[in-house]
Design a protein around this motif. Structure first.
Motif, PDB file in Angstrom:
ATOM      1  N   GLU A 185       0.843  -1.206   0.000  1.00  0.00           N
ATOM      2  CA  GLU A 185       0.000   0.000   0.000  1.00  0.00           C
ATOM      3  C   GLU A 185       0.877   1.256   0.000  1.00  0.00           C
ATOM      4  O   GLU A 185       0.644   2.189  -0.771  1.00  0.00           O
ATOM      5  N   GLN A 186       1.889   1.286   0.844  1.00  0.00           N
ATOM      6  CA  GLN A 186       2.779   2.446   0.910  1.00  0.00           C
ATOM      7  C   GLN A 186       3.574   2.607  -0.375  1.00  0.00           C
ATOM      8  O   GLN A 186       3.798   3.724  -0.846  1.00  0.00           O
ATOM      9  N   LEU A 187       4.001   1.500  -0.955  1.00  0.00           N
ATOM     10  CA  LEU A 187       4.731   1.546  -2.223  1.00  0.00           C
ATOM     11  C   LEU A 187       3.871   2.167  -3.312  1.00  0.00           C
ATOM     12  O   LEU A 187       4.331   3.026  -4.065  1.00  0.00           O
ATOM     13  N   PHE A 188       2.606   1.773  -3.389  1.00  0.00           N
ATOM     14  CA  PHE A 188       1.711   2.331  -4.404  1.00  0.00           C
ATOM     15  C   PHE A 188       1.483   3.824  -4.188  1.00  0.00           C
ATOM     16  O   PHE A 188       1.392   4.579  -5.152  1.00  0.00           O
ATOM     17  N   ALA A 198       2.935  -0.958 -15.065  1.00  0.00           N
ATOM     18  CA  ALA A 198       1.786  -0.827 -15.971  1.00  0.00           C
ATOM     19  C   ALA A 198       0.731   0.112 -15.389  1.00  0.00           C
ATOM     20  O   ALA A 198      -0.001   0.767 -16.127  1.00  0.00           O
ATOM     21  N   ASP A 199       0.673   0.199 -14.079  1.00  0.00           N
ATOM     22  CA  ASP A 199      -0.281   1.085 -13.407  1.00  0.00           C
ATOM     23  C   ASP A 199       0.212   2.525 -13.305  1.00  0.00           C
ATOM     24  O   ASP A 199      -0.507   3.387 -12.810  1.00  0.00           O
ATOM     25  N   PHE A 200       1.442   2.772 -13.761  1.00  0.00           N
ATOM     26  CA  PHE A 200       2.046   4.101 -13.637  1.00  0.00           C
ATOM     27  C   PHE A 200       2.666   4.510 -14.981  1.00  0.00           C
ATOM     28  O   PHE A 200       3.881   4.436 -15.168  1.00  0.00           O
ATOM     29  N   PRO A 201       1.832   4.968 -15.920  1.00  0.00           N
ATOM     30  CA  PRO A 201       2.316   5.243 -17.280  1.00  0.00           C
ATOM     31  C   PRO A 201       3.365   6.341 -17.368  1.00  0.00           C
ATOM     32  O   PRO A 201       4.236   6.295 -18.246  1.00  0.00           O
ATOM     33  N   ASN A 202       3.323   7.312 -16.478  1.00  0.00           N
ATOM     34  CA  ASN A 202       4.324   8.382 -16.527  1.00  0.00           C
ATOM     35  C   ASN A 202       5.690   7.884 -16.071  1.00  0.00           C
ATOM     36  O   ASN A 202       6.714   8.303 -16.608  1.00  0.00           O
ATOM     37  N   ILE A 203       5.693   6.987 -15.098  1.00  0.00           N
ATOM     38  CA  ILE A 203       6.956   6.380 -14.677  1.00  0.00           C
ATOM     39  C   ILE A 203       7.498   5.520 -15.811  1.00  0.00           C
ATOM     40  O   ILE A 203       8.687   5.562 -16.109  1.00  0.00           O
TER      41      ILE A 203
END
Length: 105
Positions: A11-14, A60-65
């Protein structure tokens, strides 16, 4: 491992990856318009743990990264650093010749 602890860490990582993804939604690099030590440091961590062998599908959940990773990964200096790392001997030692070649190329 304690499943509750692992869930909390995830959770914290997300949350942290969400902050980084948001930062990169308006900037090409972490600290703004220019490539910096912040990019070098965080790219190495993401490359090793998220892309390399930890959670390869996480970004995949973080397109800008993911777009940022793609921008950093094509830099000649980054490619050269990973080539050097691949040439280490089994103990991870770097020879004087490898260091000279890296800095003189």
């Amino acid at each position: 491992p304690n499943p509750d602890f692992l869930a909390k860490i995830k959770e914290q990582l997300f949350v942290l990856l969400g902050v980084l993804d948001n930062q990169l939604s308006t900037k090409d690099y972490i600290a703004g318009a220019n490539y910096s030590i912040a990019d070098i440091n965080i790219y190495a961590t993401i490359q090793r743990y998220f892309i390399g062998n930890f959670i390869p599908t996480l970004l995949a959940d973080f397109p800008n990264i993911q777009a940022w990773v793609d921008r950093i990964g094509v830099k000649a200096s980054v490619k050269k650093a990973y080539e050097l790392e691949a040439s280490f001997d089994k103990e991870g030692e770097v020879t004087d010749t490898q260091i000279k070649d890296f800095f003189n190329s």
